[in-house]
Design an enzyme around this catalytic site. Sequence first.
Site: not given
Ligand SMILES: [Zn+2]
Length: 487
Positions: A234, A402
């Site tokens: 990520e 996020e």
């Molecule tokens: Zn994650």
Amino acid sequence: MMEENSREHLDTDNEAGGEDALVGNVNKLMVTPPGYTGPPKKGYIIFDACFESGNLGRVDYISEFEFDLFIRPDTCNPRFRVWFNFTVENVRETQRVIFNIVNFSKTKSLYRDGMSPVVKSTSRPKWQRLPAKNVYYYRCPDHRRNYVMSFAFCFDREDDVYQFAYCYPYTYSRLQHYLASLERRNLDYLQREQLGLSVQQRRLDLLTITNPACLNPEREKRVVFLTARVHPGESPASFICHGVIDFLVSQHPIAQVLRDHVTFKIVPMLNPDGVYLGNYRCSLMGFDLNRHWQDPSPWAHPTLHAVKQLIVQMNQDPKVSLEFYIDVHAHSTMMNGFMYGNVFEEEEIGQRQAVFPRLLCQNAPDFSLSSTSFNRDVVKAGTGRRFLGGLLDDTSYCYTLEVSFYSYLTAGSTSPVPYTEDGYIRLGRNVARTFLDYYKLNNLIDESKLTGHINSSFDSSSTSHQGIKAGNGKVKGDRKPHGVRDY
Ligand SMILES: [Zn+2]
């Protein structure tokens, strides 16, 4: 057709995606037609992923123009196959190819919505996204109806090395260089420590950013704790973290006021081995570290163990008030930036928890309040947010931040804006400055102290917060004020 035959011949698919024997990356692999024994020729593409954060496990020749590419699964955990990052060289000018990535472990993907891989080359070192029209995502009968992402590419410079990746890489070495450059500035409000070591003996870095006066042991401390890259694939999380740090160490007046009042503790890379190895989700030993907060082992999850110990210790210190814990991630199916928080029994606490995301929404055009949610699903047990939410008392807020691997939609628009590296960094800066709004709102930072300290552009954005009150439940929605400034 020739293509059909060659793929059938090569097909060794099974449920794990056909590559469970894949444990290493391709190493300067020249892919030639089957049976070819002659000398190397220009146009016989050489694939390589033997570099930091590299990932490509296997290449099958389908035709002169088409290649099947297999992601190398996470080390010790073949379930995860998403991140890829490889180079291609020895190409012919105007050579056209189709690359099929055939063994993704996910089915839902932003590729359906226009996401595309990123590319750079020796002579064009800035990463770019491929045009979406060259990317296809579909269930492929040739690969047991697995989802395949195909992209067409035309090489244009024979001497260039081309690099393709799932998203903009941010490696362990890049972080080390960045932190070393910060250290060289000798800022009295920045400390860098080695909090521990990973299984492969990489540094677990901890930054403390605050006015040195705040470090006096007699003084009460307000702490904001931020972590990133527990999930190594990520990479956008690192750009966000980079933006947070850049802003907090800057001479911006908001940063100066924040350092006077708040101690920021930042662990920029919780899983350095996974990042180094080019994993998507796991550590070297195949653990999803974000499911092990409840009982991290000092030898199997040493970085997590060290961070948890620090948090527990701070939580026991009566002089420390740990007010925020934010763990930064990237999301493979959602747009925008958004947050997950915990559910509280008392509504009033839940309302207070919604304040920070609401303030962030006003500062960041790419942050979505409507995607922000508060939950307690069992599957998220063992995550940093859920576990620390239980450990800390109800004056602490724990969030997962996020951000989309792909793009954001701004209010009132229907065309997605793909994130660039700078776009992610900007979201980080906006997160950092939102703490001032939060503390001002709660009268923890005295507005009068800001006079003369904060410039007029800040004043104009601060007016947008009228009407928001912490805890009373009467808060504005997803609307952004006109002229909102981004950092
Ligand atoms: Zn994650």
